[in-house]
Design a protein around this motif. Structure first.
Motif, PDB file in Angstrom:
ATOM      1  N   LEU A   1      21.947   1.280  25.029  1.00 41.71           N
ATOM      2  CA  LEU A   1      21.126   0.637  26.108  1.00 41.71           C
ATOM      3  C   LEU A   1      19.701   0.731  25.638  1.00 41.71           C
ATOM      4  CD1 LEU A   1      21.232   0.238  29.261  1.00 41.71           C
ATOM      5  CD2 LEU A   1      20.603   1.947  29.638  1.00 41.71           C
ATOM      6  N   ALA A   2      19.080   2.148  25.984  1.00 46.96           N
ATOM      7  CA  ALA A   2      17.195   2.604  25.948  1.00 46.96           C
ATOM      8  C   ALA A   2      17.205   1.622  25.025  1.00 46.96           C
ATOM      9  CB  ALA A   2      17.603   4.375  25.703  1.00 46.96           C
ATOM     10  N   GLU A   3      17.949   1.700  23.840  1.00 52.52           N
ATOM     11  CA  GLU A   3      17.016   0.523  22.553  1.00 52.52           C
ATOM     12  C   GLU A   3      16.898  -0.723  23.311  1.00 52.52           C
ATOM     13  OE1 GLU A   3      18.124   4.151  19.311  1.00 52.52           O
ATOM     14  OE2 GLU A   3      19.500   1.882  19.677  1.00 52.52           O
ATOM     15  N   ARG A   4      17.469  -1.640  24.128  1.00 54.48           N
ATOM     16  CA  ARG A   4      17.547  -2.517  24.397  1.00 54.48           C
ATOM     17  C   ARG A   4      16.577  -2.501  25.897  1.00 54.48           C
ATOM     18  NH1 ARG A   4      20.870  -1.609  21.295  1.00 54.48           N
ATOM     19  NH2 ARG A   4      22.030  -3.034  20.005  1.00 54.48           N
ATOM     20  N   ARG A   5      16.514  -1.615  26.471  1.00 46.27           N
ATOM     21  CA  ARG A   5      15.965  -2.062  27.180  1.00 46.27           C
ATOM     22  C   ARG A   5      14.006  -1.543  27.488  1.00 46.27           C
ATOM     23  NH1 ARG A   5      18.746  -1.182  32.481  1.00 46.27           N
ATOM     24  NH2 ARG A   5      20.863  -3.230  32.299  1.00 46.27           N
ATOM     25  N   ALA A   6      13.589  -1.483  26.434  1.00 46.86           N
ATOM     26  CA  ALA A   6      12.336  -0.768  25.754  1.00 46.86           C
ATOM     27  C   ALA A   6      11.574  -1.170  26.374  1.00 46.86           C
ATOM     28  CB  ALA A   6      12.415  -0.401  24.194  1.00 46.86           C
TER      29      ALA A   6
ATOM     30  N   THR B   1      12.733  16.902  27.497  1.00 46.21           N
ATOM     31  CA  THR B   1      13.980  17.524  26.647  1.00 46.21           C
ATOM     32  C   THR B   1      15.049  16.036  26.832  1.00 46.21           C
ATOM     33  OG1 THR B   1      14.120  19.459  27.374  1.00 46.21           O
ATOM     34  CG2 THR B   1      16.276  18.567  26.943  1.00 46.21           C
ATOM     35  N   GLY B   2      15.207  15.578  25.701  1.00 46.48           N
ATOM     36  CA  GLY B   2      15.875  14.367  26.338  1.00 46.48           C
ATOM     37  C   GLY B   2      16.499  13.582  25.175  1.00 46.48           C
ATOM     38  N   PHE B   3      17.607  12.686  25.216  1.00 48.48           N
ATOM     39  CA  PHE B   3      18.000  12.268  23.741  1.00 48.48           C
ATOM     40  C   PHE B   3      17.681  11.730  23.087  1.00 48.48           C
ATOM     41  CE2 PHE B   3      19.226   9.043  27.131  1.00 48.48           C
ATOM     42  CZ  PHE B   3      19.094   8.133  26.381  1.00 48.48           C
ATOM     43  N   VAL B   4      17.843  11.288  21.411  1.00 47.71           N
ATOM     44  CA  VAL B   4      17.282  10.301  20.168  1.00 47.71           C
ATOM     45  C   VAL B   4      17.756   8.967  21.045  1.00 47.71           C
ATOM     46  CG1 VAL B   4      16.456  10.493  18.125  1.00 47.71           C
ATOM     47  CG2 VAL B   4      16.805  12.765  19.160  1.00 47.71           C
ATOM     48  N   SER B   5      16.443   8.324  20.540  1.00 52.48           N
ATOM     49  CA  SER B   5      16.583   7.248  20.233  1.00 52.48           C
ATOM     50  C   SER B   5      15.721   6.854  19.712  1.00 52.48           C
ATOM     51  CB  SER B   5      16.314   5.832  21.844  1.00 52.48           C
ATOM     52  OG  SER B   5      15.122   6.291  22.058  1.00 52.48           O
ATOM     53  N   THR B   6      15.809   4.799  18.533  1.00 51.99           N
ATOM     54  CA  THR B   6      14.876   5.175  17.582  1.00 51.99           C
ATOM     55  C   THR B   6      14.325   3.628  17.819  1.00 51.99           C
ATOM     56  OG1 THR B   6      17.422   4.059  16.555  1.00 51.99           O
ATOM     57  CG2 THR B   6      16.085   6.274  16.038  1.00 51.99           C
ATOM     58  N   ASP B   7      14.024   2.657  17.034  1.00 51.19           N
ATOM     59  CA  ASP B   7      13.492   1.367  16.991  1.00 51.19           C
ATOM     60  C   ASP B   7      13.455   1.352  15.742  1.00 51.19           C
ATOM     61  OD1 ASP B   7      11.267   2.403  15.648  1.00 51.19           O
ATOM     62  OD2 ASP B   7      10.087   1.871  17.314  1.00 51.19           O
ATOM     63  N   ASP B   8      12.765  -0.404  15.106  1.00 46.63           N
ATOM     64  CA  ASP B   8      13.425  -1.143  14.392  1.00 46.63           C
ATOM     65  C   ASP B   8      12.177  -0.663  12.955  1.00 46.63           C
ATOM     66  OD1 ASP B   8      15.456  -2.500  15.196  1.00 46.63           O
ATOM     67  OD2 ASP B   8      14.274  -4.419  15.617  1.00 46.63           O
ATOM     68  N   ASN B   9      11.285   0.306  13.962  1.00 49.35           N
ATOM     69  CA  ASN B   9      10.023  -0.012  12.309  1.00 49.35           C
ATOM     70  C   ASN B   9      10.174   1.662  12.587  1.00 49.35           C
ATOM     71  OD1 ASN B   9       8.524  -2.581  12.655  1.00 49.35           O
ATOM     72  ND2 ASN B   9       8.203  -1.458  15.393  1.00 49.35           N
ATOM     73  N   GLY B  10      11.286   2.739  12.005  1.00 47.31           N
ATOM     74  CA  GLY B  10      11.755   3.939  12.213  1.00 47.31           C
ATOM     75  C   GLY B  10      10.981   4.887  12.835  1.00 47.31           C
TER      76      GLY B  10
ATOM     77  N   PRO C   1      15.810  13.355  14.132  1.00 45.95           N
ATOM     78  CA  PRO C   1      17.225  13.808  15.073  1.00 45.95           C
ATOM     79  C   PRO C   1      18.567  13.030  14.778  1.00 45.95           C
ATOM     80  CG  PRO C   1      15.862  14.796  16.066  1.00 45.95           C
ATOM     81  CD  PRO C   1      14.970  13.758  15.532  1.00 45.95           C
ATOM     82  N   GLU C   2      19.466  13.036  14.912  1.00 47.78           N
ATOM     83  CA  GLU C   2      20.588  11.802  14.908  1.00 47.78           C
ATOM     84  C   GLU C   2      20.104  11.460  15.974  1.00 47.78           C
ATOM     85  OE1 GLU C   2      25.758  12.079  14.806  1.00 47.78           O
ATOM     86  OE2 GLU C   2      24.063  13.520  14.098  1.00 47.78           O
ATOM     87  N   ARG C   3      20.559   9.901  15.499  1.00 50.07           N
ATOM     88  CA  ARG C   3      20.131   9.100  17.252  1.00 50.07           C
ATOM     89  C   ARG C   3      21.923   9.586  17.941  1.00 50.07           C
ATOM     90  NH1 ARG C   3      22.965   3.929  17.879  1.00 50.07           N
ATOM     91  NH2 ARG C   3      22.128   2.541  18.838  1.00 50.07           N
ATOM     92  N   ASP C   4      21.068   9.183  19.745  1.00 50.23           N
ATOM     93  CA  ASP C   4      22.300   9.948  20.497  1.00 50.23           C
ATOM     94  C   ASP C   4      22.186  11.644  20.969  1.00 50.23           C
ATOM     95  OD1 ASP C   4      22.673   7.880  22.381  1.00 50.23           O
ATOM     96  OD2 ASP C   4      24.293   7.086  20.877  1.00 50.23           O
ATOM     97  N   SER C   5      21.416  12.444  19.955  1.00 50.10           N
ATOM     98  CA  SER C   5      21.514  13.636  20.115  1.00 50.10           C
ATOM     99  C   SER C   5      20.876  14.244  20.627  1.00 50.10           C
ATOM    100  CB  SER C   5      21.260  14.512  18.868  1.00 50.10           C
ATOM    101  OG  SER C   5      19.908  14.081  18.362  1.00 50.10           O
ATOM    102  N   TRP C   6      20.682  15.447  21.345  1.00 48.42           N
ATOM    103  CA  TRP C   6      20.273  15.350  22.708  1.00 48.42           C
ATOM    104  C   TRP C   6      19.272  16.996  21.812  1.00 48.42           C
ATOM    105  CZ3 TRP C   6      19.132  15.216  28.029  1.00 48.42           C
ATOM    106  CH2 TRP C   6      19.746  13.646  28.239  1.00 48.42           C
TER     107      TRP C   6
END
Length: 225
Positions: free
Chosen positions: A90-95, A144-153, A183-188
Motif C-alpha cells: 500500500l505504501a508504495e502505491r500511496r507515495a 521506527t517503521g517497516f521497509v518499503s522501496t521504490d523503482d529506483n532502488g 533490509p527485507e521489504r516489510d521487515s521492521w
C-alpha cells in the motif's frame, strides 16, 4: 450465520487481530457487537417454534437463499488465514499522496537527550517542512517503521496511519541514505541518524535521513500510527 459473525468479531476483538482493520478505540464496540449477535442467536434457537397454519404451511418457505451463505466467506478467511496488516504494497502505491499538514500549534523543539530521540515518521516529515527543519537540524533521531522501496532502488522507513479503519489508510515514509544494504521489504527496523538538510515534503526531494545505524525490530501489535 448471525452467531458465526458474532464469534468472528469476538475472536478478533478479544485478541490483537482487530488492530489490522480498525483503530484501538473500537475494541469494546466490537466486543459489544459480537455479544449482541451471539445473544440474538441464542434467542432465535430457544424461542418457541411458530405454529403451523394447517395445509397452507410450506416447508420450503423459510429456506435461506444460497447466495446468503456467501456472507460467511469473510469470516471463514479470518478464522483460517487472517490477512496481514497493511504494509509496503500500500505504501508504495500511496507515495504521491499529500503529506499530513503540521499542527497549527507552535512547533516545540525536541527534548534534550544524550542519545537519539525517538520520533514518529510522520512527525519527522512535518518537522522537516516547517521552520526550515530547525527543530531536527543536527539532532540524532530514531525512526521506527517497516521497509518499503521504490523503482529506483531506494528504500524507506515507513508507517501507515488510519483515522478509523484500514479503508482510510495513509502512508508516511522517509528515504534512508548512506545505508545501501536495504533490509527485507516489510521487515521492521529502527533507523538512527540525522535529517538530510534541504529534504522536505513538498520540496524538490523527499524527506531523507542519513543513517548511522539500522537495527531490526519486532512488528508492534498495533502497526498503525
Amino acid at each position: 450465520m448471525v452467531g458465526f459473525l458474532g464469534a468472528v468479531l469476538l475472536r478478533l476483538s478479544l485478541g490483537d487481530g482487530y488492530l489490522r482493520y480498525v483503530t484501538s478505540w473500537m475494541k469494546w464496540p466490537l466486543v459489544a457487537t459480537g455479544v449482541v449477535l451471539l445473544g440474538l442467536t441464542v434467542w432465535m434457537l430457544l424461542r418457541p417454534a411458530p405454529a403451523e397454519d394447517g395445509d397452507d404451511h410450506d416447508d420450503h418457505g423459510h429456506k435461506v437463499p444460497a447466495m446468503t451463505w456467501l456472507a460467511i466467506v469473510p469470516g471463514v478467511i479470518v478464522f483460517v488465514a487472517s490477512p496481514p496488516s497493511l504494509g509496503a504494497y500500500l505504501a508504495e502505491r500511496r507515495a504521491d499522496d499529500p503529506v499530513a499538514a503540521a499542527p497549527d500549534a507552535k512547533i516545540l523543539p525536541l527534548p534534550a537527550s544524550d542519545g537519539p530521540v525517538d520520533v514518529e515518521v510522520a512527525e519527522f516529515m512535518w518537522r522537516a517542512g516547517v521552520e526550515d527543519g530547525s527543530t531536527i537540524k543536527d539532532r540524532d533521531v530514531r525512526l521506527t517503521g517497516f521497509v518499503s522501496t521504490d523503482d529506483n532502488g531506494n528504500w524507506y522507513v515507513t508507517r501507515i496511519a488510519i483515522a478509523c479503519c484500514a479503508a482510510d489508510a495513509t502512508a508516511s515514509r522517509v528515504r534512508v541514505e548512506d545505508y545501501d544494504d536495504a533490509p527485507e521489504r516489510d521487515s521492521w527496523v529502527a533507523v538512527t541518524g540525522r535529517w538530510v538538510e534541504g529534504t522536505a515534503p513538498g520540496g524538490k526531494s523527499e524527506t531523507a535521513i542519513e543513517a548511522s545505524s539500522v537495527e531490526p525490530r519486532e512488528a508492534p501489535a498495533n502497526t498503525y500510527q
